[in-house]
Design an enzyme around this catalytic site. Structure first.
Site, PDB file in Angstrom:
ATOM      1  N   GLU A 265      37.894 -25.077  41.594  1.00 51.60           N
ATOM      2  CA  GLU A 265      38.990 -26.031  41.446  1.00 51.60           C
ATOM      3  C   GLU A 265      38.803 -26.671  40.077  1.00 51.60           C
ATOM      4  O   GLU A 265      38.238 -27.749  39.956  1.00 51.60           O
ATOM      5  CB  GLU A 265      38.941 -27.072  42.583  1.00 51.60           C
ATOM      6  N   GLU A 274      40.921 -31.340  31.429  1.00 54.39           N
ATOM      7  CA  GLU A 274      39.508 -31.540  31.780  1.00 54.39           C
ATOM      8  C   GLU A 274      38.601 -30.523  31.080  1.00 54.39           C
ATOM      9  O   GLU A 274      37.398 -30.693  31.007  1.00 54.39           O
ATOM     10  CB  GLU A 274      39.363 -31.445  33.307  1.00 54.39           C
TER      11      GLU A 274
HETATM   12  C1  LIG Z   1      37.187 -30.871  40.262  1.00 49.36           C
HETATM   13  S1  LIG Z   1      35.530 -30.816  40.883  1.00 49.36           S
HETATM   14  C2  LIG Z   1      35.691 -29.702  42.230  1.00 49.36           C
HETATM   15  C3  LIG Z   1      34.562 -29.812  43.232  1.00 49.36           C
HETATM   16  C4  LIG Z   1      34.676 -28.906  44.435  1.00 49.36           C
HETATM   17  N1  LIG Z   1      34.757 -27.503  44.038  1.00 49.36           N
HETATM   18  C5  LIG Z   1      35.879 -29.257  45.256  1.00 49.36           C
HETATM   19  O1  LIG Z   1      36.861 -28.485  45.224  1.00 49.36           O
HETATM   20  O2  LIG Z   1      35.886 -30.276  45.930  1.00 49.36           O
HETATM   21  C6  LIG Z   1      34.743 -29.882  39.649  1.00 49.36           C
HETATM   22  C7  LIG Z   1      33.225 -29.755  39.822  1.00 49.36           C
HETATM   23  O3  LIG Z   1      32.749 -28.811  38.878  1.00 49.36           O
HETATM   24  C8  LIG Z   1      31.551 -29.278  38.293  1.00 49.36           C
HETATM   25  N2  LIG Z   1      31.495 -28.664  36.940  1.00 49.36           N
HETATM   26  C9  LIG Z   1      32.353 -28.872  35.921  1.00 49.36           C
HETATM   27  N3  LIG Z   1      32.017 -28.115  34.870  1.00 49.36           N
HETATM   28  C10 LIG Z   1      30.916 -27.406  35.247  1.00 49.36           C
HETATM   29  C11 LIG Z   1      30.101 -26.452  34.583  1.00 49.36           C
HETATM   30  N4  LIG Z   1      30.362 -26.074  33.347  1.00 49.36           N
HETATM   31  N5  LIG Z   1      29.061 -25.935  35.270  1.00 49.36           N
HETATM   32  C12 LIG Z   1      28.793 -26.312  36.555  1.00 49.36           C
HETATM   33  N6  LIG Z   1      29.528 -27.229  37.220  1.00 49.36           N
HETATM   34  C13 LIG Z   1      30.582 -27.763  36.574  1.00 49.36           C
HETATM   35  C14 LIG Z   1      31.697 -30.784  38.275  1.00 49.36           C
HETATM   36  O4  LIG Z   1      30.448 -31.432  38.209  1.00 49.36           O
HETATM   37  C15 LIG Z   1      32.446 -31.034  39.564  1.00 49.36           C
HETATM   38  O5  LIG Z   1      31.586 -31.287  40.636  1.00 49.36           O
END
Ligand SMILES: C[S@@+](CC[C@H](N)C(=O)[O-])C[C@H]1O[C@@H](n2cnc3c(N)ncnc32)[C@H](O)[C@@H]1O
Length: 466
Positions: A265, A274
């Site tokens: 997501e 983002e």
């Molecule tokens: C919008 S949230 C979605 C969380 C979960 N998948 C959900 O649908 O509820 C995005 C998540 O991706 C993680 N994230 C963002 N960029 C990332 C990266 N480059 N590597 C690992 N995690 C990442 C963030 O820390 C966050 O927890």
């Protein structure tokens, strides 16, 4: 694959064999390997010190211990690697690395899993503040580091590391419910497959994939939320046994195997703001098998001019404060024009009635399966509108949707059109709409950019938490 995850503090691998390299300063415990005796390698952490212990369960129960902080692991060939570690007392300047163990894996998958685990445990050392002196990990700059300022990355992951923000996302039932429907309705795309959850957060999408019958799910999460996800997985063992949380950035972690399907997501304000889509695309290039699936598959940004006198007046009124000539004896009016300009340069983030649109929308398609990461750095969308009514245009309304191109189209969705209860027979899309003067946050609308196919109703039904 025999990876026994006992707890976050321990991880054990079975090896085919191992041999201790001869050392000038130490007596060798193992000078030859034996195929008949079980050999294991166990990572463990105690008080911030990560140890890798090679055990041979012979009668003498031999073992060699390596400090992961200073150790290096090199591949010698398909199934053979060598782990070199600094000898104690090596700072005499004579010899920097003097002990080593050659390990033989039983197959490539186990070799990959071990290398992946080694990098992960090394990171644990760094994360726990015990900085590596030889720069083995810190010197390894990833694409993520090249792009994002360390301070901004810290803030970003701090935000997502809090349960409060994950809860907000989980409580966005249109968002989460749409993902649930997209996965469960398309279980054929997940059944028996290896899945990578890109930016797993609480791990919710990994659970959905496990529910749909995934063979294994790697939940990659860079923030501290990874530890909470592990807790959640431990508390849901029947699904959790299929999920491995990998704490780290998708740009940096190694996975033991390729994925058949990615789920994520990554949508932010106006889809791209983002910048997580870039990580999604990097994950595709690093982990996905050729022609693997991506959920979501395609994103679209839609734009159309709108006319909204009320909104215009509302924004203009915010600057009225600066028209006071006697504010505690001070004339504020010299700053009115700047304040007025400032308010109108900010996006207004709200839902709007699509009847305010004065021209058909222009749509920009991002195919996540093909787009290059660089194509997301700067996005040019030529705009040309022909107004369908003669009116004053107050701004540009922007919204986006994403498509989950599953094998099976949705026959039942988690919700009906709230106005006419229509059940769509369309691919599931997650759609959001925002009214803006020049940008905007998002809100969810009935899930199709043209409204409910039956009654064409487009009114906002839920907030999208961004
Ligand atoms: C919008 S949230 C979605 C969380 C979960 N998948 C959900 O649908 O509820 C995005 C998540 O991706 C993680 N994230 C963002 N960029 C990332 C990266 N480059 N590597 C690992 N995690 C990442 C963030 O820390 C966050 O927890």
């Amino acid at each position: 694959m025999e990876i026994q995850k006992q707890s976050k503090q321990q991880q054990e691998f079975a090896l085919a064999s191992m041999t201790e390299l001869a050392s000038s300063s130490s007596s060798s415990s193992f000078c030859s390997d034996s195929q008949s005796v079980p050999v294991t390698a166990r990572f463990s952490a105690d008080n911030g010190v990560v140890e890798l212990r090679f055990n041979r369960e012979s009668e003498s129960a031999d073992s060699i211990s390596v400090d992961v902080k200073t150790a290096r692991l090199f591949k010698l060939g398909g199934l053979q690697s060598v782990c070199i570690t600094k000898a104690s007392g090596a700072d005499t300047g004579k010899e920097k690395y003097s002990t080593g163990v050659t390990v033989q894996f039983r197959n490539e998958e186990e070799s990959r899993a071990f290398h992946c685990a080694f990098e992960q445990w090394k990171k644990e050392v760094t994360v726990q503040g015990t900085l590596l002196t030889d720069g083995a990990v810190t010197a390894c700059k990833s694409k993520f580091d090249d792009k994002i300022e360390p301070s901004s990355a810290k803030l970003y992951f701090h935000y997502y590391g809090q349960l409060l923000h994950q809860q907000n996302m989980l409580q966005d039932y249109v968002r989460t419910g749409t993902y649930y429907a997209a996965v469960i309705e398309n279980r054929a795309d997940f059944f028996g497959r290896v899945v990578v959850d890109v930016g797993a957060g609480s791990g919710i999408l990994s659970f959905f994939a496990a529910q749909a019958g995934a063979k294994h799910v790697y939940a990659v999460e860079a923030s501290e939320m990874a530890d909470y996800a592990r807790k959640l997985i431990a508390g849901n063992p029947s699904l959790g046994e299929k999920i491995t949380v990998i704490k780290g950035k998708v740009e940096e972690v190694e996975l033991p195997e390729k994925a058949d399907i990615l789920i994520s997501e990554p949508m932010g304000t106006l889809l791209v703001n983002e910048r997580m889509l870039e990580s999604y695309v990097i994950a595709r290039d690093r982990f996905l098998v050729p022609n693997g699936k991506m959920f979501p598959t395609v994103g679209r940004i839609h734009m159309a001019p709108f006319s909204d006198e009320y909104l215009f007046v509302e924004i203009a009124n915010k600057a009225l404060f600066w028209q006071q000539q006697g504010y505690y004896g001070v004339d504020l009016t010299p700053l009115h024009a700047s304040a007025f300009g400032g308010y109108f340069s900010q996006p207004v983030v709200d839902a709007f009635d699509p009847r305010l649109l004065v021209a058909p929308a222009i749509s920009h398609v991002l195919d996540f399966t093909e787009i290059k990461e660089e194509d997301l750095y700067e996005i040019d969308i030529p705009l040309k509108f022909i107004a369908s009514v003669g009116t004053r245009v107050h701004g540009l309304a922007c919204w986006f949707d994403v498509l989950f191109n599953g094998r099976k189209y949705c026959t039942k969705v988690a919700y009906n059109c709230p106005w006419c209860a229509y059940h769509p027979l369309v691919p599931i899309t997650l759609c959001s709409v925002s009214a803006t003067l020049c940008g905007g946050r998002t809100r969810n609308y009935w899930p199709a950019p043209d409204g409910c196919p039956q009654c064409s109703e487009l009114h906002c039904i839920f907030n999208f938490v961004s």
